[in-house]
Design a protein around this motif. Sequence first.
Motif, mmCIF file in Angstrom:
data_model
loop_
_atom_site.group_PDB
_atom_site.id
_atom_site.type_symbol
_atom_site.label_atom_id
_atom_site.label_comp_id
_atom_site.label_asym_id
_atom_site.label_seq_id
_atom_site.Cartn_x
_atom_site.Cartn_y
_atom_site.Cartn_z
ATOM 1 N N ASN A 22 0.847 -1.205 0.000
ATOM 2 C CA ASN A 22 0.000 0.000 0.000
ATOM 3 C C ASN A 22 0.878 1.249 0.000
ATOM 4 O OD1 ASN A 22 -2.324 1.614 0.168
ATOM 5 N ND2 ASN A 22 -2.213 1.683 2.397
ATOM 6 N N TRP A 23 0.608 2.147 -0.939
ATOM 7 C CA TRP A 23 1.274 3.440 -0.918
ATOM 8 C C TRP A 23 0.481 4.407 -0.047
ATOM 9 C CZ3 TRP A 23 6.049 3.934 -2.290
ATOM 10 C CH2 TRP A 23 6.584 3.156 -3.333
ATOM 11 N N LEU A 24 1.155 5.103 0.845
ATOM 12 C CA LEU A 24 0.500 6.075 1.722
ATOM 13 C C LEU A 24 0.630 7.495 1.192
ATOM 14 C CD1 LEU A 24 1.707 4.637 5.158
ATOM 15 C CD2 LEU A 24 -0.403 4.117 3.909
ATOM 16 N N VAL A 25 1.397 7.665 0.107
ATOM 17 C CA VAL A 25 1.566 8.974 -0.519
ATOM 18 C C VAL A 25 1.471 8.790 -2.033
ATOM 19 C CG1 VAL A 25 3.003 9.901 1.343
ATOM 20 C CG2 VAL A 25 4.074 8.710 -0.591
ATOM 21 N N LYS A 26 1.409 9.911 -2.747
ATOM 22 C CA LYS A 26 1.367 9.878 -4.218
ATOM 23 C C LYS A 26 2.250 10.995 -4.751
ATOM 24 C CE LYS A 26 -2.861 12.708 -4.459
ATOM 25 N NZ LYS A 26 -2.907 12.958 -3.021
ATOM 26 N N PRO A 27 2.627 10.928 -6.046
ATOM 27 C CA PRO A 27 3.460 11.989 -6.611
ATOM 28 C C PRO A 27 2.849 13.367 -6.389
ATOM 29 C CG PRO A 27 3.366 10.135 -8.120
ATOM 30 C CD PRO A 27 2.401 9.832 -7.021
ATOM 31 N N GLY A 28 3.692 14.309 -5.958
ATOM 32 C CA GLY A 28 3.231 15.657 -5.670
ATOM 33 C C GLY A 28 2.980 15.922 -4.203
ATOM 34 N N ASP A 29 2.862 14.845 -3.395
ATOM 35 C CA ASP A 29 2.633 15.033 -1.960
ATOM 36 C C ASP A 29 3.891 15.558 -1.274
ATOM 37 O OD1 ASP A 29 0.103 14.121 -2.250
ATOM 38 O OD2 ASP A 29 0.390 12.203 -1.248
ATOM 39 N N ILE A 30 3.684 16.392 -0.265
ATOM 40 C CA ILE A 30 4.781 16.875 0.562
ATOM 41 C C ILE A 30 4.900 15.956 1.772
ATOM 42 C CG2 ILE A 30 5.637 18.783 1.979
ATOM 43 C CD1 ILE A 30 4.079 20.693 0.170
ATOM 44 N N VAL A 31 6.098 15.438 2.026
ATOM 45 C CA VAL A 31 6.301 14.530 3.143
ATOM 46 C C VAL A 31 7.390 15.061 4.058
ATOM 47 C CG1 VAL A 31 5.565 12.512 1.827
ATOM 48 C CG2 VAL A 31 7.981 13.132 1.868
ATOM 49 N N GLU A 32 7.265 14.701 5.332
ATOM 50 C CA GLU A 32 8.277 15.038 6.325
ATOM 51 C C GLU A 32 9.211 13.853 6.517
ATOM 52 O OE1 GLU A 32 8.587 17.990 7.607
ATOM 53 O OE2 GLU A 32 6.760 18.783 6.667
ATOM 54 N N ARG A 33 10.383 14.116 7.012
ATOM 55 C CA ARG A 33 11.311 13.034 7.310
ATOM 56 C C ARG A 33 10.718 12.121 8.387
ATOM 57 N NH1 ARG A 33 17.744 13.516 9.047
ATOM 58 N NH2 ARG A 33 18.277 11.340 8.513
#
Length: 444
Positions: A22-33
């Motif tokens: 399962n992906w929890l993010v998608k292209p373009g999402d901003i993620v934190e370390r």
Amino acid sequence: MAIKTITLPGLGESVTEASISNWLVKPGDIVERYQPIAEATSDKVTTDIPSDFAGIVKELLVELDTDIAIHEPIMTIEVEGTEVKEATTSEATETAMIPEEKPAVQQETVEAPLASMSGAIASNEEANKEIDVFSETKKMSTEGMRYSPAVLKISQERGIDLSQVKGTGRNGRITRKDVLNFTPSEQPAAAENQQLIAEEKTVEAPAPLSPGNDTVVKPDGVRKAIAKRMVQSVNEIPHAWLMVEADVTELVKLRNAHKDEFKKQEGISLSFYPFFIKAVVQALKKHPKMNASWVDNEITYFKDINISVAVATDEHLFVPVIKNADEYSVMGIAKEVNRLAQAARNHTLKPEQMQGGTITVNNTGSFGSVMSQGIINYPQAAILQIESINKRVVPTDDGGFKFADMINLCLSIDHRILDGLAAGRFLADVKENLKQFKNESDIY
């Protein structure tokens, strides 16, 4: 801005591959370390994968439920930093393809070290080969093709022409699994290949097996892990099977007399399962050859007694491990079983809780089974099926009859390590141990 690549991290000592379930993010999402970005499934455990960087997700590099090797790239991410030459996805991927060199893990054995139990840990010579493969990867990338080091290494070892391999990864990318499943018979000569292509165009598609009312679904990561282990066990282990019946009348009386008080004091139910595990542990002390494994033509006899316990949910079967089970009383085992079962049902089991088992005890009697033949939990040497307890009329030593609580104990063994005599003696001691549970002190 700079492009960074996130790879599949190590998921445990013996884990060499996993899949993104399962992906929890998608292209373009901003993620934190350290933010979870995906769920990876390996050995029937699902683990959150954290981000190594803070930034913007650029590309997801692997398909869902596709097996990939540890340290393979899974995602590219754009991070703030010094201006660098803009990297293509291929170049970003290549920079992360050198697997980390890990120190060898040594495991105590009686006959021989079980190196393969901790996965394929590279020697210095193998590490140098990986570096050579990395150089070859860059060469192939400049020619318009992109192969991972694992793919190149396997193809070179097996003499496979990668141009003949059909890729099943993203955008037709050739995966490690594609190369492993490729056989020379699938690689015809150029002239024959053209003929085959022409013939394929004239062949009609096979008719469906049913009118089309059936539902076809892809198995999830956990089901695929179960399938893989079961096939491996059946294909590699020569199973032998035997069964004995045991009189557990005194055990039933003991448990029924104290179950209510136990629930009140300990907060959990007292089932028969912990008593059976305790009886098995006691028998293993006397029969250490049952606590073994066969891998790469070497037998390892384990010093620790780590009991794998089967825990079923509505969808899957998990087999977490009670480590050093000989250090627990029946009460302690009951608490461990409850803790692991709750973790399985809440999807919070960790990889380390599923590893290191040396023998499996399966409570098939919980759903009414009276006889079953278990598939050994690879690479262990045995699995014991505990069936349901049933009241029957049985003969007595004085020639009479009595009503007794009887149970069948069904044992599957690896016939490479164990013979019928050793297995029979082990079951006889398990049976005798069960007769000894009579007093409250046997619980605590």
